[in-house]
Design a protein around this motif. Sequence first.
Motif, PDB file in Angstrom:
ATOM      1  N   LEU A  18     -22.813   6.412  13.527  1.00  0.00           N
ATOM      2  CA  LEU A  18     -23.209   7.811  13.665  1.00  0.00           C
ATOM      3  C   LEU A  18     -22.022   8.744  13.550  1.00  0.00           C
ATOM      4  O   LEU A  18     -21.007   8.569  14.214  1.00  0.00           O
ATOM      5  CB  LEU A  18     -23.904   8.044  15.011  1.00  0.00           C
ATOM      6  N   GLY A  19     -22.161   9.741  12.679  1.00  0.00           N
ATOM      7  CA  GLY A  19     -21.261  10.874  12.665  1.00  0.00           C
ATOM      8  C   GLY A  19     -21.822  11.922  13.608  1.00  0.00           C
ATOM      9  O   GLY A  19     -23.027  11.975  13.834  1.00  0.00           O
ATOM     10  N   MET A  20     -20.952  12.752  14.153  1.00  0.00           N
ATOM     11  CA  MET A  20     -21.409  13.656  15.212  1.00  0.00           C
ATOM     12  C   MET A  20     -21.143  15.140  14.908  1.00  0.00           C
ATOM     13  O   MET A  20     -21.091  15.954  15.806  1.00  0.00           O
ATOM     14  CB  MET A  20     -20.729  13.276  16.529  1.00  0.00           C
ATOM     15  N   GLY A  21     -20.959  15.450  13.619  1.00  0.00           N
ATOM     16  CA  GLY A  21     -20.610  16.820  13.272  1.00  0.00           C
ATOM     17  C   GLY A  21     -21.626  17.863  13.704  1.00  0.00           C
ATOM     18  O   GLY A  21     -21.259  18.994  14.010  1.00  0.00           O
ATOM     19  N   PHE A  45     -21.322   1.761  16.439  1.00  0.00           N
ATOM     20  CA  PHE A  45     -20.108   2.408  15.937  1.00  0.00           C
ATOM     21  C   PHE A  45     -20.327   3.911  15.897  1.00  0.00           C
ATOM     22  O   PHE A  45     -21.240   4.401  15.216  1.00  0.00           O
ATOM     23  CB  PHE A  45     -19.771   1.890  14.538  1.00  0.00           C
ATOM     24  N   LEU A  46     -19.504   4.638  16.648  1.00  0.00           N
ATOM     25  CA  LEU A  46     -19.694   6.078  16.805  1.00  0.00           C
ATOM     26  C   LEU A  46     -18.400   6.823  16.495  1.00  0.00           C
ATOM     27  O   LEU A  46     -17.341   6.489  17.019  1.00  0.00           O
ATOM     28  CB  LEU A  46     -20.125   6.403  18.236  1.00  0.00           C
ATOM     29  N   ASP A  47     -18.509   7.827  15.644  1.00  0.00           N
ATOM     30  CA  ASP A  47     -17.372   8.703  15.350  1.00  0.00           C
ATOM     31  C   ASP A  47     -17.513   9.964  16.201  1.00  0.00           C
ATOM     32  O   ASP A  47     -18.616  10.489  16.358  1.00  0.00           O
ATOM     33  CB  ASP A  47     -17.353   9.075  13.877  1.00  0.00           C
ATOM     34  N   PHE A  48     -16.385  10.447  16.729  1.00  0.00           N
ATOM     35  CA  PHE A  48     -16.462  11.598  17.626  1.00  0.00           C
ATOM     36  C   PHE A  48     -15.641  12.771  17.114  1.00  0.00           C
ATOM     37  O   PHE A  48     -14.543  13.046  17.577  1.00  0.00           O
ATOM     38  CB  PHE A  48     -16.024  11.199  19.045  1.00  0.00           C
ATOM     39  N   VAL A  49     -16.209  13.464  16.123  1.00  0.00           N
ATOM     40  CA  VAL A  49     -15.628  14.716  15.653  1.00  0.00           C
ATOM     41  C   VAL A  49     -16.763  15.736  15.540  1.00  0.00           C
ATOM     42  O   VAL A  49     -17.206  16.090  14.452  1.00  0.00           O
ATOM     43  CB  VAL A  49     -14.896  14.549  14.311  1.00  0.00           C
ATOM     44  N   PRO A  50     -17.270  16.218  16.678  1.00  0.00           N
ATOM     45  CA  PRO A  50     -18.311  17.241  16.623  1.00  0.00           C
ATOM     46  C   PRO A  50     -17.723  18.595  16.237  1.00  0.00           C
ATOM     47  O   PRO A  50     -16.506  18.788  16.267  1.00  0.00           O
ATOM     48  CB  PRO A  50     -18.848  17.269  18.061  1.00  0.00           C
ATOM     49  N   ALA A  55     -20.170  19.367  23.122  1.00  0.00           N
ATOM     50  CA  ALA A  55     -20.967  18.146  22.976  1.00  0.00           C
ATOM     51  C   ALA A  55     -20.417  16.979  23.778  1.00  0.00           C
ATOM     52  O   ALA A  55     -21.140  16.018  24.058  1.00  0.00           O
ATOM     53  CB  ALA A  55     -21.052  17.754  21.499  1.00  0.00           C
ATOM     54  N   PHE A  56     -19.150  17.030  24.171  1.00  0.00           N
ATOM     55  CA  PHE A  56     -18.539  15.868  24.808  1.00  0.00           C
ATOM     56  C   PHE A  56     -19.166  15.524  26.160  1.00  0.00           C
ATOM     57  O   PHE A  56     -19.166  14.362  26.564  1.00  0.00           O
ATOM     58  CB  PHE A  56     -17.036  16.073  24.962  1.00  0.00           C
ATOM     59  N   ALA A  78      -7.415  15.768  15.599  1.00  0.00           N
ATOM     60  CA  ALA A  78      -8.556  16.659  15.803  1.00  0.00           C
ATOM     61  C   ALA A  78      -8.244  17.547  17.008  1.00  0.00           C
ATOM     62  O   ALA A  78      -7.838  17.055  18.048  1.00  0.00           O
ATOM     63  CB  ALA A  78      -9.824  15.845  16.047  1.00  0.00           C
ATOM     64  N   ASP A  79      -8.438  18.845  16.850  1.00  0.00           N
ATOM     65  CA  ASP A  79      -7.996  19.819  17.852  1.00  0.00           C
ATOM     66  C   ASP A  79      -9.184  20.627  18.366  1.00  0.00           C
ATOM     67  O   ASP A  79      -9.829  21.351  17.601  1.00  0.00           O
ATOM     68  CB  ASP A  79      -6.951  20.742  17.210  1.00  0.00           C
TER      69      ASP A  79
END
Length: 365
Positions: A18-21, A45-50, A55-56, A78-79
Amino acid sequence: MEYRKLPHGAEEISVIGLGMGGIHNASEGEIVKTLHAAVDAGVNFLDFVPSKACAFGGYAKALRGRRDKVMLQVHIGADYSSGEYGWTTNARKSIKEFEARLASLGTDYADFAFIHCIDEDADFDKVMNGAAWDYALKCKQAGTIRHLGFSTHNAGIARRFLATGMMDLGMFSLNPMYDYTDESAYGKGSADDRAALYKEFEAQGVGISVMKAFAGGQLLDAKASPFRHALTSYQCIQYALDRPGVLTVLPGIRGLADLNELLGFFDASPQERDYSVVGRFAPPETTGVCVYCNHCQPCPAGISIGLANKYYDLSHMGDEMAKSHYLNLEHHASDCTECGHCNKRCPFNVDQMSRMREMGGYFGI
């Protein structure tokens, strides 16, 4: 769910992650419900770049009691200091934000730590010769980072990362639009060069996690697509999964409805996943090369034509394991009767009969 093994490790990664954009559009409760459903379905498998830091909180709640069931892809660079997504090559800020992400997710380690979004040589030089990379190496040694990786949209930069010999996974933008046109800055590199790159990933034992599998939705819309033909999400996912080196595809989701749509991929028929129509759109100069789509199947002689081609190509590139994989196939190129079935069906105009003769001579059986 289907899984693929990480070459540099024992982990089995779900072929759809999952992408989380876009998940910040959901409420916290919806985020928790969506991630719980994903994990229950076998997504690991999870990507964490919302797009937004808000969202966190939902992520952290969803991961409580389930952290050991998932692998997290967390990015160095990522900032979220403004509350919204941004990226930085500043080492101090990158490190601070990475540690803040782990804390916000309620975990003390990242399964995969990615050097984030490097598309220019100057940025590569700055980050990889600076404190951020030194920090990543120390964390890897300490166990705070289990595996190292990178994300880029640039084939040349991907090769520079591969050349370090330190990477286990690379996040790369991959879809038919980027592979066969130059209409996006996210798809840098010629078709031939990108095809060669995927083989280099596999030959070096570095997996690919796919971003932008739908080209930001352009491929799903006939008016927006450069091909003037809409593909389905399932066709795009299968296209990515058939490329060498690919372990998982990470479509972005906005909530439970999107997740359920994605999971329908596993119930889709071969016809629904078949992307051979891409062969009609590909520029003439890019055809004649096997893309392992298996549209030529079934072979009357029982040859797994896509796999035979893949192992042949990888062996030519120096992959020492490719020959043994080829030899372990039930049927080999030497079994080809030259009936012409594959040539007639190939949407990419590959002369497979000629390829089978080449393979038979190359592998010696």
